[in-house]
Design a protein around this motif. Structure first.
Motif, mmCIF file in Angstrom:
data_model
loop_
_atom_site.group_PDB
_atom_site.id
_atom_site.type_symbol
_atom_site.label_atom_id
_atom_site.label_comp_id
_atom_site.label_asym_id
_atom_site.label_seq_id
_atom_site.Cartn_x
_atom_site.Cartn_y
_atom_site.Cartn_z
ATOM 1 N N ASN A 182 58.563 17.881 59.799
ATOM 2 C CA ASN A 182 59.466 17.551 60.641
ATOM 3 C C ASN A 182 59.832 18.444 62.262
ATOM 4 N N ARG A 183 60.132 17.468 63.395
ATOM 5 C CA ARG A 183 60.064 17.663 65.227
ATOM 6 C C ARG A 183 60.828 19.039 64.482
ATOM 7 N N THR A 184 61.547 19.200 64.560
ATOM 8 C CA THR A 184 62.276 20.574 64.336
ATOM 9 C C THR A 184 61.363 21.802 64.194
ATOM 10 N N GLN A 185 61.004 21.636 62.748
ATOM 11 C CA GLN A 185 59.920 22.949 62.215
ATOM 12 C C GLN A 185 58.537 22.848 62.769
ATOM 13 N N ASP A 224 54.273 16.087 65.248
ATOM 14 C CA ASP A 224 54.598 16.592 63.704
ATOM 15 C C ASP A 224 53.887 16.651 62.623
ATOM 16 N N ASN A 243 64.453 21.222 52.436
ATOM 17 C CA ASN A 243 65.444 20.688 52.363
ATOM 18 C C ASN A 243 65.259 19.745 51.334
ATOM 19 N N ASN A 264 65.841 16.683 50.651
ATOM 20 C CA ASN A 264 65.344 15.191 50.790
ATOM 21 C C ASN A 264 64.953 14.662 51.671
ATOM 22 N N ASP A 265 63.999 15.674 52.357
ATOM 23 C CA ASP A 265 63.108 15.810 53.609
ATOM 24 C C ASP A 265 61.248 16.392 53.286
ATOM 25 N N PRO A 266 61.005 15.507 52.739
ATOM 26 C CA PRO A 266 59.419 15.503 52.282
ATOM 27 C C PRO A 266 59.081 16.359 52.782
ATOM 28 N N ARG A 267 59.424 16.542 53.959
ATOM 29 C CA ARG A 267 58.440 17.136 55.857
ATOM 30 C C ARG A 267 58.874 18.168 55.661
ATOM 31 N N ALA A 268 59.569 18.636 55.408
ATOM 32 C CA ALA A 268 60.665 19.639 55.325
ATOM 33 C C ALA A 268 59.920 20.777 55.237
#
Length: 420
Positions: A145-148, A177, A361, A363-367
């Motif tokens: 995700n964008r933050t990570q 990303d 997370n 619920n976030d598959p990109r986390a």
């Protein structure tokens, strides 16, 4: 013919892995029941045409490492050798320093894998891409995700050709990303840009900067010195994977990696997963139990539990989301959650050892796993509990969100403490 190089680093790294790295080199720390780098070696050994696996790092070649290499050579039927750097040479310096060893025998290409990553290692897919369209550098990438993404090497690709157009290591603002997984396939020509960096470093060394921080000509950083410099020149390409991937920078991420590998065992090594047997302990989810461990039939284990060699698990023990290392003892009715119990440690009866997970997370598959910091505003952040080797926890106490250094004998409960 193919080769593989596993970059294992050295003792000055892995500080976030303490106190566990005091006892064993980080690459040999057991994740899902086997040493961390055995997962890499297993994946490399399955690639047709693999002739040799080289480990490069600056650990002293001690007895545990020698014993592991000998056992791995016998198990996989491949030469597996350790090449020790004379000093920390960065992610690319060891490749250049040992280039003659890597290129001996004339491999068509060689894999390069960072030891501190967990993955399903899609090496055959990378090899297919390389053989279809050979280039000096092929990087394995995944999405975040964008933050990570700011915590990783970020890749801007041409979506049609998958050429890497731009590469930035840990950017300060959002770039892409797509992140670098630390798993590569290099052609022999890939060593030429490393030679150019080495020669440039030699020249810079003669004009050593005023800060006195010049690291030496042998130190080459693949990410900053090579990938960033060559991006957009038709030499670096990326292969995207949606398989499992995580960094293993800390004990918390080792516990998360153990979960990923245990789930992978359902496909790759079902024989390593414990099964619920009549008269045996109750198994919930994916659990690894070493054949020499003694587990009481009334214990309840799982999910995500790994039990090492010679461990003793008493009656009524509840064990979940934890790693119990060689020779540890959990006495009757202990409860261990989100924790790592060190080698030879003892947890007294009715004691509770518990940590706080820092999982991505769901619920976030990109986390991905966040880069954990131990402290914030001078306070220890809640995290998994770690007992170093030969720690003794008394009966009927609570150890919560704490790190206990080796050889400590506690007398009471602790919460949010580092016990020195």
């Amino acid at each position: 013919m193919l080769k593989a190089v596993i970059l294992i680093g050295g003792p000055q790294k892995g500080t976030r892995f303490r106190p566990l790295s005091f006892e064993v080199p980080k690459p040999l720390f057991p994740v899902a029941g086997v040493p961390m780098i055995q997962h890499h070696i297993e994946a490399c050994a399955q690639v047709p045409g693999m002739q040799e696996i080289l480990l490069i790092g600056f650990y002293q070649p001690d007895e545990p490492l020698a014993r592991f290499l000998e056992a791995a050579q016998q198990e996989f039927g491949l030469p597996i050798r350790y090449l020790q750097e004379f000093a920390p040479l960065g992610t690319g310096g060891g490749l250049y320093h040992f280039r003659d060893q890597i290129l001996a025998g004339g491999p068509e290409a060689f894999f390069v894998l960072n030891a501190d990553v967990c993955s399903d290692f899609p090496l055959s897919a990378m090899l297919d891409v390389h053989r279809h369209q050979p280039h000096p550098f092929l990087l394995l990438g995944t999405t975040a995700n964008r933050t990570q993404s700011l915590n990783y090497g970020c890749i801007v690709e041409n979506p049609q050709t998958h050429e890497v157009l731009h590469y930035v290591e840990k950017p300060s603002t959002f770039v892409s990303d797509i992140i670098n997984c630390g798993i590569y396939l290099f052609s022999p020509e890939a060593l030429k840009p490393l030679r150019d960096v080495f020669q440039r470093n030699q020249q810079d060394g003669q004009l050593e900067d005023s800060s006195g921080l010049w690291p030496g000509a042998g130190t080459i950083r693949l990410e900053q010195d090579v990938f960033s410099a060559l991006a957009g020149q038709g030499q670096i390409y990326v292969h995207l994977t949606d398989g499992i991937w995580s960094q293993i920078k800390s004990a918390g991420s080792a516990l998360y990696a153990s979960r990923l590998y245990l789930s992978q065992y359902q496909l790759t090594h079902p024989e390593r997963l414990a099964k619920h047997m009549p008269g045996g302990p109750r198994i919930r989810g994916n659990v690894y139990i070493h054949p020499t461990a003694k587990v009481a039939p009334s214990a309840v284990l799982g999910p995500n539990v790994s039990i090492g060699e010679g461990v003793t698990i008493g009656e009524g023990v509840r064990l979940r989301e934890s790693i119990v290392l060689h020779g540890a003892t959990l006495q009757e009715h202990t409860c261990v959650l989100h924790s790592i119990v060190g080698w030879g440690s003892t947890v007294g009866r009715w004691a509770r050892v518990e940590g706080t997970p820092n999982d991505p997370n769901p619920n976030d598959p990109r986390a991905h796993m966040d880069s954990e910091s131990l402290f914030k505003d001078g306070k220890l952040l809640p995290a998994i509990t770690i007992l170093g080797c030969r720690v003794r926890i008394p009966a009927e106490v609570l150890i919560l969100n704490s790190i206990v250094l080796p050889h400590k004998e506690l007398s009471r409960s602790f919460t949010n403490q580092i016990i020195l």
